[in-house]
Design a protein around this motif. Structure first.
Motif, PDB file in Angstrom:
ATOM      1  N   THR A   1       0.827  -1.200   0.000  1.00  0.00           N
ATOM      2  CA  THR A   1       0.000   0.000   0.000  1.00  0.00           C
ATOM      3  C   THR A   1       0.862   1.252   0.000  1.00  0.00           C
ATOM      4  OG1 THR A   1      -1.730  -1.153   1.226  1.00  0.00           O
ATOM      5  CG2 THR A   1      -1.788   1.252   1.246  1.00  0.00           C
ATOM      6  N   LEU A   2       0.587   2.151  -0.931  1.00  0.00           N
ATOM      7  CA  LEU A   2       1.193   3.476  -0.907  1.00  0.00           C
ATOM      8  C   LEU A   2       0.253   4.439  -0.212  1.00  0.00           C
ATOM      9  CD1 LEU A   2       2.915   4.440  -4.300  1.00  0.00           C
ATOM     10  CD2 LEU A   2       3.957   4.360  -2.033  1.00  0.00           C
ATOM     11  N   TYR A   3       0.826   5.290   0.608  1.00  0.00           N
ATOM     12  CA  TYR A   3       0.077   6.336   1.301  1.00  0.00           C
ATOM     13  C   TYR A   3       0.451   7.651   0.618  1.00  0.00           C
ATOM     14  CZ  TYR A   3      -0.796   2.709   4.721  1.00  0.00           C
ATOM     15  OH  TYR A   3      -1.199   1.542   5.327  1.00  0.00           O
ATOM     16  N   ILE A   4      -0.484   8.155  -0.158  1.00  0.00           N
ATOM     17  CA  ILE A   4      -0.250   9.372  -0.938  1.00  0.00           C
ATOM     18  C   ILE A   4      -0.845  10.543  -0.167  1.00  0.00           C
ATOM     19  CG2 ILE A   4      -0.514  10.458  -3.200  1.00  0.00           C
ATOM     20  CD1 ILE A   4      -1.222   7.699  -4.323  1.00  0.00           C
ATOM     21  N   GLN A   5      -0.100  11.623  -0.048  1.00  0.00           N
ATOM     22  CA  GLN A   5      -0.600  12.764   0.707  1.00  0.00           C
ATOM     23  C   GLN A   5      -0.069  14.076   0.157  1.00  0.00           C
ATOM     24  OE1 GLN A   5       1.122  10.387   3.209  1.00  0.00           O
ATOM     25  NE2 GLN A   5       3.026  11.067   2.300  1.00  0.00           N
ATOM     26  N   GLY A   6      -0.782  15.118   0.508  1.00  0.00           N
ATOM     27  CA  GLY A   6      -0.301  16.469   0.242  1.00  0.00           C
ATOM     28  C   GLY A   6      -0.453  16.926  -1.188  1.00  0.00           C
ATOM     29  N   GLY A   7       0.108  18.104  -1.416  1.00  0.00           N
ATOM     30  CA  GLY A   7       0.045  18.759  -2.717  1.00  0.00           C
ATOM     31  C   GLY A   7      -0.214  20.235  -2.533  1.00  0.00           C
ATOM     32  N   LEU A   8       0.796  21.050  -2.795  1.00  0.00           N
ATOM     33  CA  LEU A   8       0.621  22.495  -2.620  1.00  0.00           C
ATOM     34  C   LEU A   8      -0.394  23.054  -3.605  1.00  0.00           C
ATOM     35  CD1 LEU A   8       4.336  23.609  -2.070  1.00  0.00           C
ATOM     36  CD2 LEU A   8       2.588  23.122  -0.341  1.00  0.00           C
ATOM     37  N   THR A   9      -0.476  22.416  -4.785  1.00  0.00           N
ATOM     38  CA  THR A   9      -1.477  22.820  -5.768  1.00  0.00           C
ATOM     39  C   THR A   9      -2.160  21.581  -6.343  1.00  0.00           C
ATOM     40  OG1 THR A   9      -0.050  22.752  -7.744  1.00  0.00           O
ATOM     41  CG2 THR A   9      -0.019  24.780  -6.425  1.00  0.00           C
ATOM     42  N   TYR A  10      -3.427  21.701  -6.594  1.00  0.00           N
ATOM     43  CA  TYR A  10      -4.179  20.611  -7.221  1.00  0.00           C
ATOM     44  C   TYR A  10      -3.602  20.290  -8.593  1.00  0.00           C
ATOM     45  CZ  TYR A  10      -8.143  18.304  -9.543  1.00  0.00           C
ATOM     46  OH  TYR A  10      -8.942  17.444 -10.257  1.00  0.00           O
ATOM     47  N   ALA A  11      -3.190  21.323  -9.321  1.00  0.00           N
ATOM     48  CA  ALA A  11      -2.659  21.122 -10.674  1.00  0.00           C
ATOM     49  C   ALA A  11      -1.444  20.195 -10.662  1.00  0.00           C
ATOM     50  CB  ALA A  11      -2.296  22.467 -11.297  1.00  0.00           C
ATOM     51  N   HIS A  12      -0.550  20.391  -9.704  1.00  0.00           N
ATOM     52  CA  HIS A  12       0.641  19.537  -9.634  1.00  0.00           C
ATOM     53  C   HIS A  12       0.248  18.085  -9.383  1.00  0.00           C
ATOM     54  CE1 HIS A  12       4.239  18.030  -7.066  1.00  0.00           C
ATOM     55  NE2 HIS A  12       4.357  17.612  -8.312  1.00  0.00           N
ATOM     56  N   VAL A  13      -0.668  17.858  -8.422  1.00  0.00           N
ATOM     57  CA  VAL A  13      -1.090  16.501  -8.115  1.00  0.00           C
ATOM     58  C   VAL A  13      -1.722  15.841  -9.339  1.00  0.00           C
ATOM     59  CG1 VAL A  13      -2.607  15.087  -6.669  1.00  0.00           C
ATOM     60  CG2 VAL A  13      -1.443  17.070  -5.682  1.00  0.00           C
ATOM     61  N   LYS A  14      -2.559  16.575 -10.029  1.00  0.00           N
ATOM     62  CA  LYS A  14      -3.260  16.034 -11.194  1.00  0.00           C
ATOM     63  C   LYS A  14      -2.282  15.620 -12.288  1.00  0.00           C
ATOM     64  CE  LYS A  14      -7.178  17.125 -14.206  1.00  0.00           C
ATOM     65  NZ  LYS A  14      -8.231  18.132 -14.502  1.00  0.00           N
ATOM     66  N   ILE A  15      -1.295  16.464 -12.538  1.00  0.00           N
ATOM     67  CA  ILE A  15      -0.293  16.150 -13.565  1.00  0.00           C
ATOM     68  C   ILE A  15       0.509  14.913 -13.168  1.00  0.00           C
ATOM     69  CG2 ILE A  15       1.853  16.964 -14.641  1.00  0.00           C
ATOM     70  CD1 ILE A  15       0.633  19.829 -14.410  1.00  0.00           C
ATOM     71  N   ALA A  16       1.001  14.885 -11.953  1.00  0.00           N
ATOM     72  CA  ALA A  16       1.867  13.785 -11.511  1.00  0.00           C
ATOM     73  C   ALA A  16       1.113  12.457 -11.473  1.00  0.00           C
ATOM     74  CB  ALA A  16       2.457  14.104 -10.141  1.00  0.00           C
ATOM     75  N   ILE A  17      -0.108  12.464 -10.954  1.00  0.00           N
ATOM     76  CA  ILE A  17      -0.882  11.229 -10.878  1.00  0.00           C
ATOM     77  C   ILE A  17      -1.239  10.729 -12.271  1.00  0.00           C
ATOM     78  CG2 ILE A  17      -3.125  10.275 -10.194  1.00  0.00           C
ATOM     79  CD1 ILE A  17      -1.149  10.428  -7.906  1.00  0.00           C
ATOM     80  N   THR A  18      -1.574  11.633 -13.165  1.00  0.00           N
ATOM     81  CA  THR A  18      -1.896  11.230 -14.546  1.00  0.00           C
ATOM     82  C   THR A  18      -0.689  10.575 -15.198  1.00  0.00           C
ATOM     83  OG1 THR A  18      -3.525  13.030 -14.747  1.00  0.00           O
ATOM     84  CG2 THR A  18      -2.719  12.034 -16.783  1.00  0.00           C
ATOM     85  N   GLU A  19       0.496  11.127 -14.972  1.00  0.00           N
ATOM     86  CA  GLU A  19       1.706  10.530 -15.538  1.00  0.00           C
ATOM     87  C   GLU A  19       1.982   9.167 -14.915  1.00  0.00           C
ATOM     88  OE1 GLU A  19       3.434  11.462 -18.029  1.00  0.00           O
ATOM     89  OE2 GLU A  19       2.809  13.538 -18.349  1.00  0.00           O
ATOM     90  N   ALA A  20       1.715   9.020 -13.615  1.00  0.00           N
ATOM     91  CA  ALA A  20       1.932   7.721 -12.953  1.00  0.00           C
ATOM     92  C   ALA A  20       0.965   6.684 -13.508  1.00  0.00           C
ATOM     93  CB  ALA A  20       1.755   7.868 -11.450  1.00  0.00           C
ATOM     94  N   VAL A  21      -0.280   7.086 -13.735  1.00  0.00           N
ATOM     95  CA  VAL A  21      -1.264   6.175 -14.352  1.00  0.00           C
ATOM     96  C   VAL A  21      -0.812   5.795 -15.754  1.00  0.00           C
ATOM     97  CG1 VAL A  21      -3.631   6.057 -15.253  1.00  0.00           C
ATOM     98  CG2 VAL A  21      -3.203   6.962 -12.952  1.00  0.00           C
ATOM     99  N   SER A  22      -0.289   6.756 -16.486  1.00  0.00           N
ATOM    100  CA  SER A  22       0.218   6.481 -17.831  1.00  0.00           C
ATOM    101  C   SER A  22       1.325   5.433 -17.805  1.00  0.00           C
ATOM    102  CB  SER A  22       0.739   7.774 -18.462  1.00  0.00           C
ATOM    103  OG  SER A  22       1.287   7.535 -19.745  1.00  0.00           O
ATOM    104  N   GLN A  23       2.227   5.544 -16.854  1.00  0.00           N
ATOM    105  CA  GLN A  23       3.355   4.609 -16.755  1.00  0.00           C
ATOM    106  C   GLN A  23       2.898   3.190 -16.428  1.00  0.00           C
ATOM    107  OE1 GLN A  23       6.727   5.114 -17.209  1.00  0.00           O
ATOM    108  NE2 GLN A  23       6.253   7.176 -17.929  1.00  0.00           N
ATOM    109  N   LEU A  24       1.874   3.063 -15.592  1.00  0.00           N
ATOM    110  CA  LEU A  24       1.425   1.737 -15.143  1.00  0.00           C
ATOM    111  C   LEU A  24       0.412   1.077 -16.069  1.00  0.00           C
ATOM    112  CD1 LEU A  24       0.983   1.836 -11.247  1.00  0.00           C
ATOM    113  CD2 LEU A  24       2.743   0.703 -12.566  1.00  0.00           C
ATOM    114  N   PHE A  25      -0.449   1.872 -16.669  1.00  0.00           N
ATOM    115  CA  PHE A  25      -1.607   1.283 -17.352  1.00  0.00           C
ATOM    116  C   PHE A  25      -1.721   1.619 -18.843  1.00  0.00           C
ATOM    117  CE2 PHE A  25      -2.821   1.874 -12.888  1.00  0.00           C
ATOM    118  CZ  PHE A  25      -3.108   0.556 -12.546  1.00  0.00           C
TER     119      PHE A  25
END
Length: 417
Positions: A392-416
C-alpha cells in the motif's frame, strides 16, 4: 496546446471522465476552504497581528511578542484555552511525545482507543526500540490499547473493558498512519470523546491531529478534547513553515507540556524563534487553501485509480478528514514504479529514483517519494509506504491541485497505458 499533449488518447478521455465525476465534490471543498479561511482571518484580526509580530527573537527568547501572538492565533482557531507553537518541535511524533510526557507521570497508564498507534509512536511508548532508550515504558508509564471492531470502527465494549482506574490519558489517533483502517472523522471523534467522558470524566483526552487540520470545518478540540498536537510541515504550516509543531489545549496542561519541552520554571515563556515566525504566520494563514488543494488532489487520485482497477481508500466521494489517500497495488513492483513516477514529477530531485530502505522508527523497509521544498513535508505532494503486503502506498499532500493532477496522470500512464 494542452497539458495532456503526448498522453494516450484513452487516458485523456479517462481524465475528462474523472473531471466530470468529481466536479461537485471539488466545489464542496471550495466552500470548506472559504469557511476555514474566514476562521483563520478572524483570528489574525482579533489578535491584531502586525509586522512587528513577524520578527523573531534570539537567545532565551524573552518577551517574544510574535511567539505569544502566534500561540493566541492557534488557540483562537482551535477554540482552546492555550497553545504552544514552536520551531523547537521537530516533527509530529515529537509534538505527540512532548504532550504525552507533559501529561503523564510514573505509574500512570496511557490508553489508545483507536487501536495500536503507528510505528514511530510505538517507539516513544516503548513497544519497540532499544531498552533504556528513554521511552515512556522506561519511566514506568504503562500502556494499553483498545482494539477496533472487525470493521475498523471504535469499539465501545473494548474501550469500556480497557478504561481502568489507572488510565490517566486516553489517546485518539485521527489519521490511519500505516494501518488499513479508515481515518476517523471529527464527528466520529466527538462521539468517542462523549463516550469516554461518561465513563470517566477526569481522564484527559489527547488527539493526534496530524494530517487533519482544516480537512473539515471543525476540529476535535471543539468537542471536549483536552490536548491536541500536530506538525507544521503538515497541514498547519501551509507549505511555508520550514519546521515546527503545535500543541493546543487546556491552560494547565499546556503549562505542564511547556515545562517538558523546555524546563520547569521556563516552560512556554522561553525559546528563541529566530527567523521562523513570518513563515509560521503566513503558512497558517494559507493553510486552509493549501489543505483544500491537497484534498482535491486526493479526490482525483481516488477516482482515477479506482477506475484503473485498484483498491483505494477513501473512495472519491467519501467524507474526508485528512490528507491521506491509500492505494493497494498488490505487488511490490507496481508500488515501487508508481512511487518512482511521483518522484520524477516532483519539483525537487525529479531525477532521483526512490529506493526502499531502512528508516528509523519502522520495522519494514520504506519507499518514500518526496521531491519537496521542505524536507519530509507531507503537506507537499509525496507518496510513501512500507514494503509489505498488500503493498500500500500512502499518498498525501500537494501544494497545488494542478501539480497533483499532472503527476498522478503521468503515474497512471506509466502503469496502465
Amino acid at each position: 496546446m494542452n497539458w495532456t499533449d503526448g498522453l494516450n488518447t484513452k487516458l485523456i478521455e479517462l481524465v475528462k471522465d474523472v473531471d466530470q465525476q468529481i466536479a461537485p465534490k471539488l466545489m464542496a471543498i471550495d466552500e470548506q476552504v472559504l469557511f476555514n479561511q474566514k476562521k483563520v482571518l478572524d483570528a489574525f484580526r482579533k489578535e491584531k497581528i502586525s509586522e512587528e509580530e513577524l520578527n523573531g527573537s534570539t537567545g532565551y527568547g524573552y518577551d517574544d511578542t510574535g511567539r505569544d501572538a502566534l500561540d493566541a492565533v492557534y488557540a483562537d482557531v482551535f477554540k482552546t484555552e492555550d497553545a504552544m507553537v514552536r520551531p523547537q518541535i521537530i516533527s509530529g511524533t515529537h509534538a505527540i511525545s512532548t504532550a504525552l510526557w507533559g501529561m503523564l507521570r510514573p505509574g500512570d497508564k496511557l490508553l489508545y482507543v483507536t487501536g495500536m498507534p503507528y510505528d514511530t509512536v510505538q517507539e516513544v511508548i516503548g513497544i519497540t526500540g532499544e531498552p533504556n532508550g528513554g521511552s515512556l515504558k522506561d519511566f514506568n508509564i504503562k500502556f494499553d490499547y483498545a482494539d477496533l471492531d472487525n470493521e475498523g470502527h471504535f469499539s465501545k465494549s473494548n474501550v469500556k473493558q480497557k478504561l481502568t482506574d489507572d488510565v490517566k490519558v486516553v489517546a485518539i489517533q485521527r489519521s490511519r498512519g500505516y494501518a488499513t483502517r479508515e481515518s476517523f472523522t471529527v464527528a466520529q471523534i466527538a462521539k468517542m470523546i462523549q463516550f469516554i467522558k461518561k465513563l470517566n470524566a477526569n481522564v484527559k483526552i489527547f488527539i493526534d491531529n496530524c494530517y487533519g487540520e482544516f480537512s473539515e470545518i471543525q476540529e476535535p478540540t471543539e468537542f471536549g478534547a483536552d490536548v491536541m498536537a500536530g506538525s507544521l510541515i503538515k497541514n498547519a504550516g501551509g507549505g511555508l513553515a520550514k519546521t515546527g509543531g503545535y500543541i493546543v489545549g487546556k491552560k494547565q496542561l499546556i503549562k505542564q507540556i511547556g515545562n517538558r519541552l523546555t524546563t520547569p520554571g521556563s516552560g512556554k515563556d522561553e525559546g528563541a524563534t529566530l527567523n521562523t515566525l513570518e513563515a509560521m504566520f503566513q503558512g497558517f494563514f494559507q493553510a486552509p487553501n493549501v489543505t483544500g488543494e491537497a484534498i482535491k488532489g486526493a479526490i482525483f487520485e481516488s477516482a482515477i485509480l479506482e477506475k484503473c482497477g485498484l483498491n483505494v481508500s477513501p473512495k472519491w466521494n467519501a467524507p474526508r478528514t485528512d490528507l491521506i489517500q491509500t492505494v493497494n497495488f498488490g505487488k511490490p513492483e507496481s508500488m515501487i514504479k508508481f512511487a518512482e513516477t511521483v518522484q520524477h514529477y516532483s519539483p525537487i530531485n525529479s531525477y532521483v529514483d526512490p529506493v526502499p530502505s531502512e528508516m528509523g522508527g519502522y520495522d519494514d523497509k520504506i519507499i518514500m517519494a518526496a521531491g519537496t521544498f521542505v524536507q519530509g513535508a507531507s503537506i507537499e505532494f509525496s507518496a510513501d509506504g512500507p514494503i509489505r503486503p498488500p503493498y500500500t502506498l500512502y499518498i498525501q499532500g500537494g501544494l497545488t491541485y494542478a501539480h497533483v493532477k499532472i503527476a498522478i496522470t503521468e503515474a497512471v500512464s506509466q502503469l496502465f497505458f
